[in-house]
Design an enzyme around this catalytic site. Structure first.
Site, PDB file in Angstrom:
ATOM      1  N   CYS A 112       0.822  -1.221   0.000  1.00  0.00           N
ATOM      2  CA  CYS A 112       0.000   0.000   0.000  1.00  0.00           C
ATOM      3  C   CYS A 112       0.853   1.267   0.000  1.00  0.00           C
ATOM      4  O   CYS A 112       0.319   2.374  -0.100  1.00  0.00           O
ATOM      5  CB  CYS A 112      -0.954  -0.018   1.181  1.00  0.00           C
ATOM      6  SG  CYS A 112      -2.098  -1.407   1.113  1.00  0.00           S
ATOM      7  N   HIS A 251      -2.853   7.067   3.174  1.00  0.00           N
ATOM      8  CA  HIS A 251      -3.428   5.845   2.620  1.00  0.00           C
ATOM      9  C   HIS A 251      -4.701   5.517   3.396  1.00  0.00           C
ATOM     10  O   HIS A 251      -4.714   5.563   4.630  1.00  0.00           O
ATOM     11  CB  HIS A 251      -2.398   4.713   2.750  1.00  0.00           C
ATOM     12  CG  HIS A 251      -2.970   3.361   2.503  1.00  0.00           C
ATOM     13  ND1 HIS A 251      -3.721   3.083   1.393  1.00  0.00           N
ATOM     14  CD2 HIS A 251      -2.922   2.214   3.238  1.00  0.00           C
ATOM     15  CE1 HIS A 251      -4.100   1.807   1.446  1.00  0.00           C
ATOM     16  NE2 HIS A 251      -3.632   1.274   2.554  1.00  0.00           N
ATOM     17  N   ASN A 281     -10.264   0.150   1.300  1.00  0.00           N
ATOM     18  CA  ASN A 281      -8.806   0.213   1.128  1.00  0.00           C
ATOM     19  C   ASN A 281      -8.464  -0.226  -0.301  1.00  0.00           C
ATOM     20  O   ASN A 281      -8.569  -1.401  -0.638  1.00  0.00           O
ATOM     21  CB  ASN A 281      -8.151  -0.713   2.158  1.00  0.00           C
ATOM     22  CG  ASN A 281      -6.637  -0.742   2.045  1.00  0.00           C
ATOM     23  OD1 ASN A 281      -6.063  -0.309   1.053  1.00  0.00           O
ATOM     24  ND2 ASN A 281      -5.983  -1.265   3.059  1.00  0.00           N
TER      25      ASN A 281
END
Ligand code: COA
Length: 329
Positions: A112, A251, A281
């Site tokens: 990520c 993020h 996500n």
């Protein structure tokens, strides 16, 4: 000195919306549990004929259009992803053809944090004079790699892609970047099988080892320490303080992480951007998707300073301080 500046932003999310109530038809969970623990209400899931390169190609085309450039104008493509279309060739190569680019193309794999790592690679190429126009894409279809019978992971992820065009500029756009990695704890977040350590076999598939495995509480503890620390280091490298930030764009993994980070950095919660409610996500895509949301909603103005901060498997983390240099409409 030559700097890198953002001249185009693009985004793409798949059409299919999957709500928390939809998830509750697949695993034992509830809208209440997911919303209160994560802030997620719904996510987008790629259609059967959409892989990461397809999502990324749509975002890349949008970014090119926003920058007013043609595919031939781009001289480097960097794609951040941890759900590559296949082990080889790279997703960047597959995406290159879909967009009609002819430039060198490579993937960056930092889970990520991939988009921040990709941004570093792109900005460095420009600053060193090795490229003038770079397309940076974050694209992930992680729902392809999660077990839809495992409620601890499947409710968290969604699919999407975002892209920036970076161009050489006399004006400083990308300022300080801080990157980090600690490979000593891979088990905290990983997909064990399907690579050279544990090739795919009937046994690995039967045991579900080709799916994401995560220790949620460890990731949470790591994230709320790593995000403030890397943000502060990137700000220091930019000769700035937290007060200089217009927006912190972390993020998007969990609203509770974002709220804790805001408190630890003494930032008002409304300066920490969040769209996790509607996208979940989206891994490498979440930061450029967030910037695209800010941009298209008219919330970004010339001179604004953004802190783009990622964290994820590896473990990896990273922050880029960026000055928004595009003219207001
Ligand atoms: N629905 C209902 N119950 C669930 C559930 C779900 N989707 N997922 C887990 N549970 C249950 C667990 O089984 C556990 O039940 P038990 O106490 O009977 O064993 C209970 O909820 C608590 O589980 P726990 O893992 O302690 O929950 P949590 O408060 O830590 O929240 C996460 C779980 C995953 C939401 C949270 O740890 C998190 O967000 N971590 C960070 C993950 C992340 O950001 N990953 C991506 C990084 S890039």
């Amino acid at each position: 000195m030559t700097f890198a500046a953002i001249t185009g932003v693009g985004a793409y999310v798949p059409e299919r919306v999957v709500t928390n109530d939809d998830m509750a038809t697949m695993v034992e969970t509830s809208d209440e549990w997911i919303r209160s623990r994560t802030g997620i209400r719904e996510r987008r899931i790629a259609s059967a004929d959409e892989a990461s390169s397809d999502l990324g190609a749509r975002a890349a085309q949008a970014a090119l259009e926003d920058a007013g450039l043609a595919p031939n104008d781009i001289d480097l493509l960097v794609v951040g992803t941890s759900s590559p279309d296949m082990v080889m060739p790279s997703t960047a190569c597959l995406l290159q053809t879909k967009v009609g680019l002819t430039c060198p193309a490579f993937d960056v794999m930092a889970a990520c944090t991939s988009f921040v790592y990709a941004l570093q690679a792109a900005a460095s190429a420009i600053e060193a004079g090795r490229a003038r126009r770079v397309l940076v894409v974050g694209a992930d279809a992680l729902t392809r790699l999660v077990d839809f019978t495992d409620r601890r992971t499947c409710v968290l992820f969604g699919d999407g892609a975002g892209a920036f065009v970076l161009e050489a500029s006399e004006e400083a756009g990308v300022l300080g970047i801080d990157l980090g990695a600690d490979g000593s704890r891979p088990e905290v977040l990983r997909i064990p099988a399907g690579g050279s350590a544990m090739p795919a076999s009937h046994e690995t598939v039967d045991a579900g080892l080709h799916f994401v495995q995560m220790n949620g509480q460890e990731v949470f503890k790591f994230a709320v320490r790593a995000i403030p620390a890397t943000t502060k280091r990137a700000l220091a490298a930019s000769n700035m303080t937290i007060d200089d930030l217009t927006w912190l764009v972390p993020h998007q993994a969990n609203q509770r992480i974002l709220d804790t980070v805001a408190d630890r950095l003494h930032l008002a919660h409304d300066r920490v951007f969040s769209n996790i409610e509607s996208l979940g996500n989206t891994s490498a895509a979440s930061i450029p998707l967030a910037v695209s949301d800010l941009y298209t909603s008219g919330s970004l103005h010339r001179g604004d300073v953004l802190g783009l901060v990622g964290f994820g498997a590896g473990l990896t983390w990273g922050a880029a301080i960026v000055r928004w240099t595009k003219e207001d409409d």
